[in-house]
Design a protein around this motif. Structure first.
Motif, PDB file in Angstrom:
ATOM      1  N   GLY A  56       0.791  -1.311  -0.161  1.00 46.96           N
ATOM      2  CA  GLY A  56       0.266   0.309  -0.137  1.00 46.96           C
ATOM      3  C   GLY A  56       1.260   1.136   0.090  1.00 46.96           C
ATOM      4  N   LYS A  57       0.218   2.156   0.451  1.00 52.97           N
ATOM      5  CA  LYS A  57       0.576   3.400   0.800  1.00 52.97           C
ATOM      6  C   LYS A  57       1.322   4.329   1.606  1.00 52.97           C
ATOM      7  CE  LYS A  57       0.838   5.263  -3.007  1.00 52.97           C
ATOM      8  NZ  LYS A  57       0.725   5.726  -4.222  1.00 52.97           N
ATOM      9  N   THR A  58       2.401   4.734   1.891  1.00 53.88           N
ATOM     10  CA  THR A  58       2.898   4.758   3.732  1.00 53.88           C
ATOM     11  C   THR A  58       2.141   7.124   3.224  1.00 53.88           C
ATOM     12  OG1 THR A  58       4.830   5.621   2.975  1.00 53.88           O
ATOM     13  CG2 THR A  58       4.544   3.579   3.412  1.00 53.88           C
ATOM     14  N   THR A  59       2.261   7.176   4.763  1.00 54.46           N
ATOM     15  CA  THR A  59       1.849   8.487   4.592  1.00 54.46           C
ATOM     16  C   THR A  59       3.040   9.945   3.927  1.00 54.46           C
ATOM     17  OG1 THR A  59       2.578   8.628   6.873  1.00 54.46           O
ATOM     18  CG2 THR A  59       0.015   8.487   6.483  1.00 54.46           C
ATOM     19  N   ALA A  60       2.365  10.518   3.675  1.00 52.65           N
ATOM     20  CA  ALA A  60       3.495  12.095   3.046  1.00 52.65           C
ATOM     21  C   ALA A  60       2.441  12.724   3.735  1.00 52.65           C
ATOM     22  CB  ALA A  60       3.672  11.013   1.684  1.00 52.65           C
ATOM     23  N   ALA A  61       3.890  14.053   3.718  1.00 50.76           N
ATOM     24  CA  ALA A  61       3.909  15.527   3.660  1.00 50.76           C
ATOM     25  C   ALA A  61       2.753  16.465   2.422  1.00 50.76           C
ATOM     26  CB  ALA A  61       4.816  16.203   4.156  1.00 50.76           C
ATOM     27  N   GLU A  62       2.032  16.819   3.110  1.00 52.35           N
ATOM     28  CA  GLU A  62       1.438  17.853   1.398  1.00 52.35           C
ATOM     29  C   GLU A  62       1.625  17.966   0.400  1.00 52.35           C
ATOM     30  OE1 GLU A  62      -2.877  19.648   1.751  1.00 52.35           O
ATOM     31  OE2 GLU A  62      -1.576  20.746   2.174  1.00 52.35           O
ATOM     32  N   LEU A  63       1.887  17.173  -0.806  1.00 52.22           N
ATOM     33  CA  LEU A  63       2.343  17.501  -2.156  1.00 52.22           C
ATOM     34  C   LEU A  63       3.845  17.436  -2.005  1.00 52.22           C
ATOM     35  CD1 LEU A  63       0.648  20.711  -3.109  1.00 52.22           C
ATOM     36  CD2 LEU A  63      -0.006  18.230  -3.435  1.00 52.22           C
ATOM     37  N   GLY A  64       4.527  16.895  -0.630  1.00 55.46           N
ATOM     38  CA  GLY A  64       5.664  16.719  -0.370  1.00 55.46           C
ATOM     39  C   GLY A  64       6.423  18.203   0.363  1.00 55.46           C
ATOM     40  N   CYS A  65       5.647  18.781   0.926  1.00 54.21           N
ATOM     41  CA  CYS A  65       6.397  20.424   1.020  1.00 54.21           C
ATOM     42  C   CYS A  65       7.333  20.780   2.542  1.00 54.21           C
ATOM     43  CB  CYS A  65       4.875  20.952   0.922  1.00 54.21           C
ATOM     44  SG  CYS A  65       4.385  21.712  -0.880  1.00 54.21           S
ATOM     45  N   ALA A  66       6.470  19.446   3.307  1.00 57.27           N
ATOM     46  CA  ALA A  66       6.859  19.931   4.757  1.00 57.27           C
ATOM     47  C   ALA A  66       8.135  18.799   4.891  1.00 57.27           C
ATOM     48  CB  ALA A  66       6.189  20.136   5.866  1.00 57.27           C
ATOM     49  N   LEU A  67       8.722  19.287   5.922  1.00 57.09           N
ATOM     50  CA  LEU A  67       9.629  17.915   6.747  1.00 57.09           C
ATOM     51  C   LEU A  67       9.033  17.293   7.757  1.00 57.09           C
ATOM     52  CD1 LEU A  67      10.968  19.063   9.322  1.00 57.09           C
ATOM     53  CD2 LEU A  67      13.037  20.157   7.889  1.00 57.09           C
ATOM     54  N   TYR A  68       8.167  17.168   8.181  1.00 60.47           N
ATOM     55  CA  TYR A  68       7.269  16.579   9.412  1.00 60.47           C
ATOM     56  C   TYR A  68       5.819  16.160   8.621  1.00 60.47           C
ATOM     57  CZ  TYR A  68       4.774  20.837   8.755  1.00 60.47           C
ATOM     58  OH  TYR A  68       3.730  21.332   8.512  1.00 60.47           O
ATOM     59  N   THR A  69       4.760  15.355   8.743  1.00 57.33           N
ATOM     60  CA  THR A  69       3.591  14.983   7.805  1.00 57.33           C
ATOM     61  C   THR A  69       2.876  14.738   8.869  1.00 57.33           C
ATOM     62  OG1 THR A  69       5.209  13.123   6.891  1.00 57.33           O
ATOM     63  CG2 THR A  69       3.366  12.313   6.746  1.00 57.33           C
ATOM     64  N   GLU A  70       1.767  15.747   8.652  1.00 57.57           N
ATOM     65  CA  GLU A  70       0.702  15.778   9.795  1.00 57.57           C
ATOM     66  C   GLU A  70      -0.646  16.178   9.164  1.00 57.57           C
ATOM     67  OE1 GLU A  70       2.315  18.081  13.149  1.00 57.57           O
ATOM     68  OE2 GLU A  70       4.028  17.104  12.697  1.00 57.57           O
ATOM     69  N   GLY A  71      -0.875  15.246   8.056  1.00 55.17           N
ATOM     70  CA  GLY A  71      -2.215  16.483   7.151  1.00 55.17           C
ATOM     71  C   GLY A  71      -3.610  15.931   8.051  1.00 55.17           C
ATOM     72  N   GLU A  72      -4.260  15.660   6.930  1.00 55.92           N
ATOM     73  CA  GLU A  72      -5.383  15.895   7.096  1.00 55.92           C
ATOM     74  C   GLU A  72      -6.046  14.288   6.539  1.00 55.92           C
ATOM     75  OE1 GLU A  72      -7.609  19.034   5.811  1.00 55.92           O
ATOM     76  OE2 GLU A  72      -6.568  20.369   7.881  1.00 55.92           O
ATOM     77  N   VAL A  73      -5.367  13.775   5.446  1.00 59.86           N
ATOM     78  CA  VAL A  73      -5.949  12.520   5.323  1.00 59.86           C
ATOM     79  C   VAL A  73      -5.662  11.084   6.051  1.00 59.86           C
ATOM     80  CG1 VAL A  73      -5.555  13.214   2.854  1.00 59.86           C
ATOM     81  CG2 VAL A  73      -3.916  12.583   3.361  1.00 59.86           C
ATOM     82  N   ALA A  74      -4.785  11.047   7.045  1.00 58.86           N
ATOM     83  CA  ALA A  74      -4.175  10.033   7.572  1.00 58.86           C
ATOM     84  C   ALA A  74      -3.858  10.559   9.004  1.00 58.86           C
ATOM     85  CB  ALA A  74      -3.307   9.259   7.266  1.00 58.86           C
ATOM     86  N   PRO A  75      -3.450   9.284   9.980  1.00 67.32           N
ATOM     87  CA  PRO A  75      -2.802  10.341  11.439  1.00 67.32           C
ATOM     88  C   PRO A  75      -1.364  11.185  10.923  1.00 67.32           C
ATOM     89  CG  PRO A  75      -4.366   7.828  11.862  1.00 67.32           C
ATOM     90  CD  PRO A  75      -3.976   7.846  10.595  1.00 67.32           C
ATOM     91  N   PRO A  76      -1.308  11.529  12.187  1.00 69.99           N
ATOM     92  CA  PRO A  76       0.436  11.963  11.562  1.00 69.99           C
ATOM     93  C   PRO A  76       1.448  11.176  11.797  1.00 69.99           C
ATOM     94  CG  PRO A  76      -0.537  12.816  14.191  1.00 69.99           C
ATOM     95  CD  PRO A  76      -1.428  12.241  13.212  1.00 69.99           C
ATOM     96  N   ALA A  77       2.472  11.363  11.472  1.00 68.63           N
ATOM     97  CA  ALA A  77       3.665  10.195  11.346  1.00 68.63           C
ATOM     98  C   ALA A  77       4.000  10.452  12.945  1.00 68.63           C
ATOM     99  CB  ALA A  77       4.445  10.134   9.804  1.00 68.63           C
ATOM    100  N   ARG A  78       4.259   8.867  13.118  1.00 70.02           N
ATOM    101  CA  ARG A  78       4.632   9.038  14.713  1.00 70.02           C
ATOM    102  C   ARG A  78       5.651   8.812  14.515  1.00 70.02           C
ATOM    103  NH1 ARG A  78       1.667  11.572  18.701  1.00 70.02           N
ATOM    104  NH2 ARG A  78      -0.842  12.548  17.280  1.00 70.02           N
ATOM    105  N   ASN A  79       7.078   8.926  15.645  1.00 69.44           N
ATOM    106  CA  ASN A  79       7.967   8.270  15.376  1.00 69.44           C
ATOM    107  C   ASN A  79       8.140   6.712  16.593  1.00 69.44           C
ATOM    108  OD1 ASN A  79      11.159   7.494  16.352  1.00 69.44           O
ATOM    109  ND2 ASN A  79      12.194   9.411  15.771  1.00 69.44           N
ATOM    110  N   PRO A  80       8.421   5.623  15.906  1.00 65.57           N
ATOM    111  CA  PRO A  80       8.161   4.094  16.622  1.00 65.57           C
ATOM    112  C   PRO A  80       8.804   4.896  17.956  1.00 65.57           C
ATOM    113  CG  PRO A  80       7.813   4.439  14.409  1.00 65.57           C
ATOM    114  CD  PRO A  80       8.594   5.599  14.658  1.00 65.57           C
TER     115      PRO A  80
END
Length: 514
Positions: free
Chosen positions: A124-148
């Motif tokens: 499948g597809k892994t979460t990404a920053a909106e349009l690749g614009c940011a160095l964090y991944t906290e958008g509105e289409v999936a939960p924020p990418a958190r550091n395990p």
């Protein structure tokens, strides 16, 4: 027997080749872990279990004698994940944005096609920053990418979901892309290997204009050998690319479907012997006048000592570029944010994306051309300055971690963007120069979180960079370290039954879900 996700991707493929595991065993194991943990770490935005199972069954039905001919290379049957910025035919690709929440491409990116040709199975597809614009991944289409390693902290971006998935043991490795550090930043935060290849080594097609040479597809993995194996699968020349690929090391496939001999980038990583190198070490931030956290400085000290002990000449050098590069880079970044978005959906973009696009729309063609020309002048000067060095060693980031929500907490997207610049004042320089660059975990912060360093080589010297990274990885001795979620319930242990017989079809197996 170890759980499947304790094996590297290359080890998993070897188990498939020996008949100890089937591809469907790997797929079911990881799908179980994804179901249990993906939302916790914000790893996947779209999971494709039916397609993955079907592809795995097809691979398992191929007779052993035919596998090397049809799917050459060391990754046969192993699951992978594709970043949500990367086109996948028939599979939702949101580009990390609510504006594209229902977008389904009709074509695969070249890198997706090549990974499939190598025998990998996309989950499948892994979460990404909106349009690749940011160095964090906290958008509105999936939960924020958190550091395990610390769920209160970000997994980075824009390949944040890929790094979260690999570090949590939800996939052995993942495809990512890096236009300003987007593979190396998440890798450094999550204790992984994140690689940005030499410009032109991996195709960016079939769509797009090349992003002024800044972005490149690349691997995120737990080990350098896994990253190198994934790079071998991606680094197949494709006609029509805007940047000529560098010469490949011996054994690298020249076209999709070619047999991979005992060579390529994987061989360089396995050998972990780059020869004696002259390595220039620096810690001065290049894109911002920003204090560097002591933990990041200490990681460079550790890496320098390990590399010197391996016989390399490690010398102190000035940073090849400085803050004068930032106004040029940010101009290009604003223009890159101008990806086509339907007018009726632009209001759904995040504040940072809207700000970058507004600034990009204000840039004239004359300003853009002048900026690109000045960038090239700066690159030429930098390359002359480092011409006598085989590698550069520097921090990956100016601080080891950042909490989820820290970049956006003021509500001012301009402050958000400036915090990103100060947090990552190293990585993007090497997107501008086009050099191969890798983040390797070498130490822990005072809080017990992983800290990476950057190794950057001369253009085209990807094999040298990977060999040196593997050597550093071995001497750092950190490949067995994992976050707590790695051991959490919801994983599968596969019981090996009768080995498959060479030339025969796959035999049946059972799986225990614990």
């Amino acid at each position: 027997m170890p759980q499947i996700h304790e094996l590297s991707g290359v080890e998993q493929a070897a188990a498939v080749r020996r008949g100890e595991l089937r591809s469907i065993d790997l797929v079911e194991h990881y799908l179980t872990r994804i179901a249990a943990h993906s939302d916790t770490v914000g790893a996947f935005v779209t999971v494709t279990p039916d397609a993955a199972r079907e592809q795995a069954r097809v691979l398992d039905e191929v007779p052993f004698a035919s596998r090397e001919r049809r799917h050459p290379g060391p990754l046969y049957g192993v699951p992978v994940a594709i970043k949500d910025l990367t086109l996948t035919a028939g599979v939702r690709t949101t580009f990390g944005s609510a504006a594209f929440v229902d977008h389904v491409p009709s074509v695969d990116a070249d890198v997706v096609r090549l990974l499939r040709a190598a025998g990998t199975v996309s989950l499948g597809k892994t979460t990404a920053a909106e349009l690749g614009c940011a160095l964090y991944t906290e958008g509105e289409v999936a939960p924020p990418a958190r550091n395990p390693w610390d769920l209160t902290c970000t997994a980075g971006g824009s390949s944040g979901g890929a790094a979260a998935a690999v570090a949590a043991g939800l996939v052995p490795f993942a495809q990512g892309s890096d236009g300003g550090g987007s593979n190396r930043i998440p890798a450094a935060l999550c204790g992984l290997v994140g690689y940005k290849p030499t410009r032109g080594l991996v195709s960016g097609g079939p769509l797009g204009a090349g992003g002024f040479g800044l972005p490149s597809h690349g691997p995120i993995a737990r080990t350098v050998t896994d990253a190198a194996a994934l790079l071998d699968a991606m680094a197949v020349p494709v006609p029509g690319e805007p940047y000529l690929p560098p010469a490949a090391p011996p054994g690298t496939p020249l076209a999709a479907g070619d047999h991979l001999a005992a060579g390529g980038y994987l061989a360089a990583a396995r050998a972990a012997d780059p020869g004696r190198l002259r390595i220039g070490r620096f810690t001065t931030p290049m894109l911002a006048d920003e204090p560097v956290h002591p933990d990041c400085l200490a990681a460079v000290d550790t890496a320098a000592a390990l590399l010197a002990d391996a016989g390399h000449d490690v010398v102190e050098v000035p940073a090849p570029l400085g803050p004068q590069l930032w106004p040029l880079f940010e101009t290009i970044w604003y223009v890159l944010a101008l990806s086509p978005v339907p007018p009726q959906r632009q209001a759904q973009l995040l504040p940072l994306t809207r700000l970058l696009r507004e600034r990009g729309q204000a840039i004239s063609a004359a300003t853009l051309v002048t900026t690109l020309s000045e960038l090239q002048v700066q690159v030429r000067r930098a390359m002359h300055a480092v011409a006598g060095l085989d590698l550069l060693l520097c921090p990956t980031l100016s601080r080891p971690q950042a909490p989820v929500g820290w970049f956006t907490e003021t509500g001012d997207p301009a402050e958000d963007f400036d915090r990103q610049r100060r947090f990552s004042p190293y990585c993007a320089v090497f997107n501008v120069t086009g050099q191969p660059s890798v983040s390797v975990p070498v130490a822990d912060s005072a809080a017990g979180q992983p800290v990476g360093v950057l190794l950057t080589g001369q253009a085209g010297a990807d094999a040298t960079v990977l060999a040196a990274a593997a050597q550093l990885e071995q001497r750092a001795g950190r490949t067995g370290r994992h976050p707590e979620i790695w051991w959490a319930d919801g994983s599968a242990t596969v019981k090996a039954s009768e080995p498959q017989r060479a030339g025969g079809a796959a035999t049946s197996r059972t799986s225990d879900i614990r």
